[in-house]
Design an enzyme around this catalytic site. Structure first.
Site, PDB file in Angstrom:
ATOM      1  CD  GLU A  54      21.581  48.966 112.625  1.00 32.10           C
ATOM      2  OE1 GLU A  54      21.753  49.876 111.799  1.00 32.10           O
ATOM      3  OE2 GLU A  54      20.449  48.491 112.885  1.00 32.10           O
ATOM      4  CB  CYS A  79      17.835  54.798 112.504  1.00 37.04           C
ATOM      5  SG  CYS A  79      17.746  53.942 114.094  1.00 37.04           S
ATOM      6  CB  THR A 165      -7.620  37.916  81.188  1.00 40.03           C
ATOM      7  OG1 THR A 165      -8.841  38.611  80.861  1.00 40.03           O
ATOM      8  CG2 THR A 165      -6.427  38.766  80.776  1.00 40.03           C
ATOM      9  CD1 TRP A 174      -8.352  26.815  89.051  1.00 40.64           C
ATOM     10  CD2 TRP A 174      -7.707  28.923  89.359  1.00 40.64           C
ATOM     11  NE1 TRP A 174      -8.758  27.192  90.310  1.00 40.64           N
ATOM     12  CE2 TRP A 174      -8.373  28.491  90.516  1.00 40.64           C
ATOM     13  CE3 TRP A 174      -7.220  30.228  89.344  1.00 40.64           C
ATOM     14  CZ2 TRP A 174      -8.576  29.308  91.624  1.00 40.64           C
ATOM     15  CZ3 TRP A 174      -7.411  31.045  90.432  1.00 40.64           C
ATOM     16  CH2 TRP A 174      -8.085  30.575  91.560  1.00 40.64           C
ATOM     17  NE  ARG A 188      -3.136  36.890  95.830  1.00 37.76           N
ATOM     18  CZ  ARG A 188      -4.359  36.364  95.967  1.00 37.76           C
ATOM     19  NH1 ARG A 188      -4.650  35.687  97.079  1.00 37.76           N
ATOM     20  NH2 ARG A 188      -5.259  36.505  95.016  1.00 37.76           N
ATOM     21  NE  ARG A 211      -5.526  30.931  98.913  1.00 38.69           N
ATOM     22  CZ  ARG A 211      -6.022  31.982  98.254  1.00 38.69           C
ATOM     23  NH1 ARG A 211      -6.483  33.036  98.923  1.00 38.69           N
ATOM     24  NH2 ARG A 211      -6.042  31.992  96.929  1.00 38.69           N
TER      25      ARG A 211
END
Length: 366
Positions: A54, A79, A165, A174, A188, A211
């Protein structure tokens, strides 16, 4: 309320998203000032300590008197308390706005309707609840922390088609595609904290940072390290940003060594020698952590699954098979003996990310 109100509120929500990666621990808020169906000024909150949405919008007016008779569209109740900045409701009153349309009430107990009431007492027409669900999703971590004393918790896992996994020898890089790994970087970036267990640190030496190619307030790295085994040469300790260790170990010499290495240490109660997860997340919320992104192994994820603390499970499934000797997603207690003991999750979103699928689940009842 009318369609025009909804259009201006959509714009305010769009502005709020500009601060998606930078406002933490404050909520993401946007504001649009409108008079005679014309936008006078727009604002959004960039980061804690800087102007609220605001105030940012009011500062861009061509004249201090431009807002007289205007409508302010805000994604969160203005607020009413003094924090690092003054009360936004006072600024709107002083500016002479005629009407305030808020998407939702502020869950902060310091505000919690007081700002809207103050506006009404000043003779301003107040409407609250327009596009409320959109506003709530924008700040779900902040809202949950204010309402429950816990952060919003998301655990990310990557698996093969057969639910593995890693290979039996622990090799996991990977499983998923570059597109999935970049998708993870974005999630992230929107989190307050990236949390893992010490076993993952010892096995993979992760960086636990975001990243990305845009401005971001880097999340804090949090390691659950019950016996203070964090290696002083760990990659994350060589990177900019904060690393927090949560432990049950009271060994002062060990703690001091890690403090000297740049860690911040929190000691919590243990349960059978393990860190109390409920206490851990309460502690993080007390440190103004809104959203936790978990990247951990099967032991910690098993504990989290049983605890029911996780709000969302985000599972990336690759189009590959690792075999029956590979490692699974969760280590669970032996109490699961019958099908009646199974833990059920609710699938609520499926997206294709490159060649992979991103599956989003929540605990039933959450």
């Amino acid at each position: 309320m009318n369609r025009t109100d909804a259009g201006f509120m959509l714009r305010a929500l769009e502005l709020a998203r500009n601060g998606f990666y930078t406002t933490d621990p404050n909520p993401r808020v946007g504001c649009v000032l409108v008079k005679d169906q014309v936008i006078l000024a727009e604002g959004w909150h960039r980061q804690a300590g800087q102007a609220h949405a605001e105030i940012d919008a009011l500062s861009k007016l061509a004249s201090p008197y431009s807002a007289r008779g205007a409508t302010a569209y805000v994604t969160l109740e203005p607020c009413s308390h003094h924090g690092r900045t003054g009360p936004c409701c006072d600024a709107l009153i002083a500016a002479g706005v005629r009407r305030v349309v808020a998407a939702m009430q502020d869950p902060n107990p310091l505000v919690a309707g007081n700002g809207l009431q103050k506006l009404r007492e000043a003779g301003i027409e107040v409407i609250c609840g327009l596009l409320e669900a959109d506003a709530e999703h924008l700040n779900r971590g902040f809202i949950k922390r204010m309402q429950t004393g816990l952060p919003f918790i998301v655990s990310k896992l990557a698996m093969s088609l057969d639910g593995r996994t890693a290979l039996a020898n622990g090799q996991s890089q990977w499983i998923t595609s570059p597109q999935s790994r970049q998708d993870v970087q974005r999630f992230r970036a929107e989190s307050s904290v990236i949390l893992t267990g010490i076993d993952t640190v010892l096995a993979d030496d992760p960086s636990l940072n975001a990243r990305v190619d845009f401005d971001v307030k880097q999340p804090i790295r949090v390691v659950l390290d019950s016996q203070l085994r964090m290696p002083l040469q760990a990659k994350m300790l060589q990177l900019p940003g904060e690393t927090w260790l949560i432990t049950v170990n009271s060994d002062q010499a060990k703690q001091q060594t890690l403090l000297d290495a740049g860690c911040r240490i929190f000691q919590v109660d243990g349960v059978n020698g393990r860190i109390d997860l409920q206490e851990t997340f309460k502690l993080l919320a007390a440190q103004q952590i809104n959203q936790v992104w978990v990247e951990a192994g099967a032991t910690l994820n098993g504990g989290l699954l049983v605890s029911g603390l996780v709000d969302e499970w985000r599972i990336y499934m690759a189009s590959s098979v690792l075999g029956n000797q590979g490692r699974g997603l969760f280590h669970l207690p032996d109490t699961l003996q019958t099908m009646q003991d199974k833990i059920n999750l609710q699938l609520f979103d499926v997206r294709q990310v490159g060649p992979d699928l991103r599956l989003s689940y929540r605990n039933l009842g959450v």
